[in-house]
Design an enzyme around this catalytic site. Structure first.
Site, mmCIF file in Angstrom:
data_model
loop_
_atom_site.group_PDB
_atom_site.id
_atom_site.type_symbol
_atom_site.label_atom_id
_atom_site.label_comp_id
_atom_site.label_asym_id
_atom_site.label_seq_id
_atom_site.Cartn_x
_atom_site.Cartn_y
_atom_site.Cartn_z
ATOM 1 N N ASP A 144 28.002 6.424 -11.882
ATOM 2 C CA ASP A 144 27.416 7.649 -11.343
ATOM 3 C C ASP A 144 27.761 7.739 -9.863
ATOM 4 O OD1 ASP A 144 25.291 9.803 -10.779
ATOM 5 O OD2 ASP A 144 25.000 9.407 -12.911
ATOM 6 N N HIS A 223 21.656 11.825 -7.341
ATOM 7 C CA HIS A 223 21.812 11.811 -8.795
ATOM 8 C C HIS A 223 21.858 10.385 -9.335
ATOM 9 C CE1 HIS A 223 23.823 12.477 -12.734
ATOM 10 N NE2 HIS A 223 23.268 13.677 -12.684
ATOM 11 N N SER A 556 21.421 14.837 -17.847
ATOM 12 C CA SER A 556 21.655 13.639 -17.032
ATOM 13 C C SER A 556 20.410 12.777 -16.945
ATOM 14 C CB SER A 556 22.078 14.027 -15.605
ATOM 15 O OG SER A 556 23.433 14.377 -15.552
#
Length: 783
Positions: A144, A223, A556
């Site tokens: 990620d 994220h 996600s």
């Protein structure tokens, strides 16, 4: 012993004539050179062979080393290099080179959820969380945008030594200090940026001037941190978010270890390149991870799994072939059908469901009537003040508000109706704040798409004014009051936290849907998990951060929920294959047959959810721990799938072959005797996209429960069909762990229909192994 001998393929060097510069920067781009499975276990020898192959196309080993970007040598053999089109073409013609493809681009997909899934950390000692010792000993690889290691969510309190089998490293770079930031929780941290820099056109010096600064595993955008803390974050007590008590935070497998592979970058351009992702997955396999979580967007339109541009499918194939489950996000393009992004059957594709938690916010009108909205009005409520209605969407053009302030709203609360909510609302909220408005009441169809309900909508970071949402029924009630009153007033908040009943889970409107556009016979998505309004750790720079936490929504967020559960299953059943784990999840999930209340799928309008919305259903971790029976598969089954798809044998050979030595005969024979019907592949679901009269499909189940078990079939017919099973009783013993059976589906009506849904459930009275059935009857071929 001396140094091992490397047996390498030899390639003649090509002399460059006329002094032509090789690898001219203006013409070059990154290409991924794929060589198939590694020919030997000596990684240095494999890397040396890459230098030789590249040198044969660019003129010298010295030049080859300059152009080399990555060596892929752990899970498969290949490399990434900066090449001109001519050099790439020359390499593609070399013996042993399976495919040369240009680098691709990918994007990131974005407390209460674990309790709602039956994985409470208090009481219930027999749940999966406690039986799996909270994932202790399992290593989760997260590919990620990095990690914010200073978050309390990554403390290593109570964890033992790093597993001895771990082969990875923590790299100190920039703001990431391995001696400080790596501990018994974060045991690995690497970063990959060569592909990003070349694909984005960003220079190293330019990059260092951005918020990212010196390249490192540090997460800037948030994220990666959110994902990592969701999958395996440690316990953090008494989490408060803007004054609201959120209780104790933890990830799905709080005692699992984290290995971070940063392949996505936030500044100055958001980008994840294929070459960086492949390098990360290759290292993850070598390092010894047990699970890989990849919350990244795939390609659209959909590419075949053997396409040279589908690097994520190829990389995950090699990981699964090494026994490592790969969990991916289904995508955020719902509720439109056939928008599922990652459809490779060896991956576990996760849809997003809501959580049984809400933040009801009272809107009290001057006539003493109260309309319940949702949002976060934190701290001091908005006391009785003026209320006006304004058509804000008309003031927003191309996502930007008018420059002129909105007259007549200073010191007041604004009510506004939105149809194109996500394109208009953020700019409209800024307009209200800039014009002196105190709060915004947004009227929109709340079942339409809830991706940002409790992230941006709670308190827009650019405005810092309360924003509360109501549906059209509530909005019209407020509007009617405004029209009947000469001096309308309103009081908003404060918000409260509501959990459990009467809230029921739904499939989020943004979650991508099936059917599978490449192979409608294969169910996608596979499973659903919480992904709407998920609270987890973020960096301090994240816009809606408070006390190190923030809400995000997206598949996600669903993927790491599933990743945490898979980590627990790996701890409990370390020898289960990735396919067995997927089967356990799919066949025990909560769905229309097993959940206590109907599960809806958000859309316009909302509807009862079906397998194309949630696969097997919403994940049921405790059921998956002891499923009774599993539908198992291995690499050979996935090869059968690829051959049955009628892909070119050369492409299948290129994507999966076991040696880098070119073998034309092997390429020709790779699909010999493999052309079986896609309907007969041993997936834990049955989908028949074209039923004219009658079709019989084959399946095989393996007993993973008590050795002496008897299972009987229960069938729920899809409308317009009859279904029979032979045999309809399965008798297992210590010598008979695997049994084959056939399912025959007959059409009762001679007409074209849409998909109808049913199920086949095997039960011994204790276990209920449910496979979804989807059937579409047709008079003629749909292709």
């Amino acid at each position: 012993m001396g140094n091992p001998v490397c047996f390498l393929m030899l390639f003649p060097l090509i002399v460059v004539a006329n002094g032509m510069a090789i690898g001219d920067v203006k013409e070059s781009q990154i290409y991924i050179v794929y060589l198939g499975d590694k020919p030997q276990h000596n990684h240095e020898c494999v890397a040396d062979s890459h230098d030789d192959i590249l040198a044969s196309a660019v003129g010298s080993k010295e030049e080859a080393r300059k152009l080399m970007v990555y060596n892929y040598k752990h899970s498969f053999s290949g490399f990434a290099a900066k090449l001109t089109k001519a050099q790439a073409k020359k390499l593609a013609e070399k013996p042993g080179v399976l495919r040369v493809l240009p680098d691709g681009r990918h994007r990131v997909q974005n407390t209460r959820s674990w309790t709602s899934l039956g994985l409470s950390n208090v009481g219930l000692p027999n749940n999966l969380l406690h039986q799996a010792h909270m994932g202790d000993g399992v290593i989760v690889g997260v590919v990620d945008s990095g990690i914010w290691p200073d978050s309390e969510a990554f403390n290593d309190e109570g964890l033992g030594p790093v597993p001895a089998r771990w082969k990875g490293v923590c790299k100190s770079d920039g703001l990431f200090n391995a001696s400080k930031h790596c501990n018994r929780k974060i045991i690995g941290a690497r970063w990959y940026i060569k592909g990003y820099l070349h694909e984005s056109g960003v220079k190293v010096a330019q990059f260092k001037e951005t918020v990212e600064g010196t390249p490192s595993p540090i997460d800037i955008g948030g994220h990666g941190t959110h994902v990592a803390s969701t999958v395996a974050g440690s316990f953090v007590n008494n989490v408060s978010y803007y004054g609201l008590s959120m209780g104790t935070f933890r990830g799905g497998a709080p005692r699992a270890r984290l290995a971070i592979y940063k392949a996505c970058w936030d500044a100055p351009k958001e980008l994840c390149s294929s070459s960086d992702i492949l390098a990360a997955m290759d290292d993850a396999v070598r390092d010894g991870v047990d699970v890989i979580s990849v919350s990244l967007g795939g390609s659209y339109p959909h590419l075949p799994e053997v396409s040279p541009d589908n690097a994520l499918a190829i990389g995950s194939f090699h990981a699964v072939a090494h026994g490592i489950p790969v969990i991916s996000a289904a995508g955020n393009a719902g509720p439109t059908t056939s928008t599922i992004e990652e459809v490779a059957p060896w991956m576990i594709s996760v849809a997003a469901s809501t959580v049984d938690r809400a933040f009801p916010t009272p809107i009290t009108l001057g006539n003493n009537k109260t309309v319940m909205g949702r949002g976060l009005v934190i701290g001091t409520r908005v006391g009785f003040t003026g209320l006006v209605q304004e058509e804000l969407p008309k003031r927003v053009h191309a996502g930007k508000p008018d420059q002129a302030p909105v007259s007549g709203i200073k010191g007041k609360v604004v009510l506004s109706f939105f149809k194109d909510y996500f394109a208009q609302y953020p700019s409209a909220a800024v307009q209200v704040a800039d014009s002196g408005g105190l709060a915004l009441i947004v009227v929109r169809p709340l079942d339409d798409n809830d991706m940002y309900v409790y992230s941006d909508s709670m308190q827009h970071p650019a405005t810092k004014i309360p924003i509360v949402e109501v549906d059209f029924e509530g909005g019209n009630e407020i509007l009617e009051y405004i029209e009947k009153s000469s001096k309308a007033t309103v009081m908003i908040g404060p918000s409260s936290v509501l959990v459990g009943k009467p809230l029921t889970p739904k499939i989020a409107g943004f979650s991508s849907r099936g059917p599978n556009p490449l192979a409608p016979e294969i169910l996608k998505p596979d499973i659903a998990a919480p992904g709407a309004s998920i609270l987890a750790a973020v960096p301090p720079s994240y816009q809606t951060n408070d006390n190190g936490f923030a809400f995000m929504s997206g598949t996600s967020m669903a993927a790491p929920h599933l990743g945490g559960i898979v980590a627990l299953l790996r701890a409990l059943h370390p020898h289960w294959s990735p396919a067995a784990i997927k089967s356990a999840l799919v066949t025990t999930a909560w769905n229309e047959d097993t959940h206590r209340t109907p599960i809806f799928a958000e859309g316009s309008p909302a509807k009862i959810a079906d397998p194309f919305d949630y696969g097997g259903g919403i994940v049921n971790p405790n059921g998956a721990a002891y499923p009774g029976l599993v539908y198992d598969m291995d690499k050979e089954d996935y090869m059968n799938y690829l051959c049955s798809q009628d892909y070119r044998t050369a492409d299948i050979y290129n994507a999966t072959k076991e040696t880098s030595a070119y073998n034309a005969t092997a390429e020709q024979l790779i699909c010999q005797n493999r052309y079986i019907s896609l309907l007969d592949l041993n997936f834990p679901s049955i989908i028949i996209p074209e039923l004219k009269t009658s079709i019989t499909v084959k399946r095989r189940v393996t007993n993973v429960g008590p050795s002496n078990s008897v299972y009987r079939a229960r069938i729920k017919f899809p409308v317009g069909t009859t279904v029979s099973v032979k045999p309809d009783v399965l008798v297992f013993n210590s010598n008979r762990r695997t049994i084959d059976f056939e399912v025959t589906v007959d059409a009762e009506q001679n007409m074209n229909t849409g998909f109808m849904f049913g199920s086949l459930t095997w039960t011994d009275g204790r276990h209920f192994v449910r496979s979804p059935i989807s059937v579409r009857t047709t008079l003629y071929s749909l292709h």
